[in-house]
Design an enzyme around this catalytic site. Structure first.
Site, PDB file in Angstrom:
ATOM      1  N   SER A  18       0.791  -1.244   0.000  1.00  0.00           N
ATOM      2  CA  SER A  18       0.000   0.000   0.000  1.00  0.00           C
ATOM      3  C   SER A  18       0.819   1.287   0.000  1.00  0.00           C
ATOM      4  O   SER A  18       0.287   2.340   0.340  1.00  0.00           O
ATOM      5  CB  SER A  18      -0.892   0.012   1.246  1.00  0.00           C
ATOM      6  OG  SER A  18      -0.063  -0.050   2.402  1.00  0.00           O
ATOM      7  N   ALA A  19       2.094   1.239  -0.386  1.00  0.00           N
ATOM      8  CA  ALA A  19       2.894   2.475  -0.361  1.00  0.00           C
ATOM      9  C   ALA A  19       2.313   3.518  -1.313  1.00  0.00           C
ATOM     10  O   ALA A  19       2.394   4.717  -1.047  1.00  0.00           O
ATOM     11  CB  ALA A  19       4.348   2.184  -0.717  1.00  0.00           C
ATOM     12  N   ASP A  20       1.709   3.046  -2.424  1.00  0.00           N
ATOM     13  CA  ASP A  20       1.080   4.032  -3.321  1.00  0.00           C
ATOM     14  C   ASP A  20      -0.120   4.681  -2.631  1.00  0.00           C
ATOM     15  O   ASP A  20      -0.303   5.897  -2.682  1.00  0.00           O
ATOM     16  CB  ASP A  20       0.718   3.436  -4.691  1.00  0.00           C
ATOM     17  CG  ASP A  20      -0.074   2.137  -4.641  1.00  0.00           C
ATOM     18  OD1 ASP A  20      -0.389   1.655  -3.535  1.00  0.00           O
ATOM     19  OD2 ASP A  20      -0.375   1.613  -5.725  1.00  0.00           O
ATOM     20  N   ALA A  21      -0.907   3.884  -1.928  1.00  0.00           N
ATOM     21  CA  ALA A  21      -2.070   4.433  -1.223  1.00  0.00           C
ATOM     22  C   ALA A  21      -1.635   5.460  -0.171  1.00  0.00           C
ATOM     23  O   ALA A  21      -2.278   6.501   0.007  1.00  0.00           O
ATOM     24  CB  ALA A  21      -2.868   3.311  -0.567  1.00  0.00           C
TER      25      ALA A  21
ATOM     26  N   PHE B  71      -0.649   8.549  -2.051  1.00  0.00           N
ATOM     27  CA  PHE B  71      -1.835   9.206  -2.629  1.00  0.00           C
ATOM     28  C   PHE B  71      -2.628   9.952  -1.550  1.00  0.00           C
ATOM     29  O   PHE B  71      -3.185  11.017  -1.811  1.00  0.00           O
ATOM     30  CB  PHE B  71      -2.785   8.173  -3.261  1.00  0.00           C
ATOM     31  CG  PHE B  71      -2.249   7.492  -4.489  1.00  0.00           C
ATOM     32  CD1 PHE B  71      -1.058   7.872  -5.069  1.00  0.00           C
ATOM     33  CD2 PHE B  71      -2.965   6.447  -5.069  1.00  0.00           C
ATOM     34  CE1 PHE B  71      -0.574   7.237  -6.204  1.00  0.00           C
ATOM     35  CE2 PHE B  71      -2.496   5.815  -6.204  1.00  0.00           C
ATOM     36  CZ  PHE B  71      -1.300   6.199  -6.770  1.00  0.00           C
TER      37      PHE B  71
END
Ligand code: UDP
Ligand code: MG
Length: 231
Positions: A182-185, A188
């Site tokens: 979830s690093a993109d989450a 974001f």
């Protein structure tokens, strides 16, 4: 406007060639590509050297990560942070080595940024394909979620583009090892504190779900870095 692409690469020599080819096949040609090689095997390094020899818009950055250090961070986030200070473009786009862009992605996204100075982040629809033993067993399109400030888990980082100036406000990806899935989450959510995510009504990229992904291996409690990495 120039697009800066960050491609994270680890031990997928055949697939990374397809990912790079999908950038080179863009109908919009003003881009630079930074491939961050996360200390891959010699075969992958040789492929990347061959790519930079024939594509002047492409640069390889070597993370040089050691075996001991690899499990300590979410590697793709660490690699993105290594590329970030080197970017010279106006817009930033992300790609992973087992996925591809569709050819009109840059053109359609750049058009929006050129027309709308008030927009800082755009995202497209993503085709998700499931691959088992080299065969596609399922596919679907991740639906767009409209203009949103709640992008977490609904949008993949291969599907977005943002102005590089966003890094002046949110300068790095959090690479804590707990964020593998979830690093993109996480990134974001920080962007969304400042800007709306605007949809482009177009399938911008293709994401492969397969058993050699780090996330899948972690979910099965398998050491992600043991054994083969490419199917
Ligand atoms: N990756 C990396 N270092 C590693 C393992 C993976 O840089 O030690 C990169 C990999 O090259 C890819 C991204 O992390 O670009 C996501 O990995 P993967 O495709 O296995 O995971 P997914 O998110 O698709 O499950
Ligand atoms: Mg993947």
């Amino acid at each position: 406007m120039k697009v800066s692409v960050i491609l994270t690469s680890y031990n997928r020599p055949r697939q990374v060639v397809k990912a790079v080819a999908s950038v080179r096949a863009q109908t919009y040609s003003d881009w630079e590509l930074f491939i961050v090689d996360d200390n891959s095997n010699d075969e992958t390094k040789a492929v990347l050297n061959a790519i930079v020899a024939y594509e002047p818009r492409c640069t390889v950055i070597h993370s040089g990560v050691t075996h001991e250090e690899r499990a300590k961070t979410t590697r793709y986030a660490t690699c993105i942070n290594l590329a970030n200070p080197k970017l010279t473009g106006d817009l930033v786009s992300y790609l992973t080595d087992d996925d591809i862009y569709y050819p009109e992605r840059f053109q359609k996204m750049v058009d929006i940024f050129e027309r709308r100075p008030d927009i800082f982040v755009v995202y497209g629809a993503q085709r998700v394909i499931t691959v088992k033993q080299g065969r596609i067993t399922a596919q679907q399109v991740r639906p767009l979620v409209g203009v949103t400030r709640s992008p977490a888990s609904l949008i993949d980082h291969n599907s977005i583009m943002h102005r590089r100036s966003c890094f002046e406000v949110v300068p790095r990806w959090d690479d804590h090892p707990a964020h593998w899935g979830s690093a993109d989450a996480v990134f974001f959510t920080l962007l969304a504190e400042h800007w709306d995510f605007h949809p482009v009504n177009f399938i911008t990229d293709e994401h492969r779900l397969h058993h050699d992904s780090v996330q899948v291996k972690l979910s099965h409690s398998v050491d992600p870095w043991e054994g083969g990495f490419e199917n």
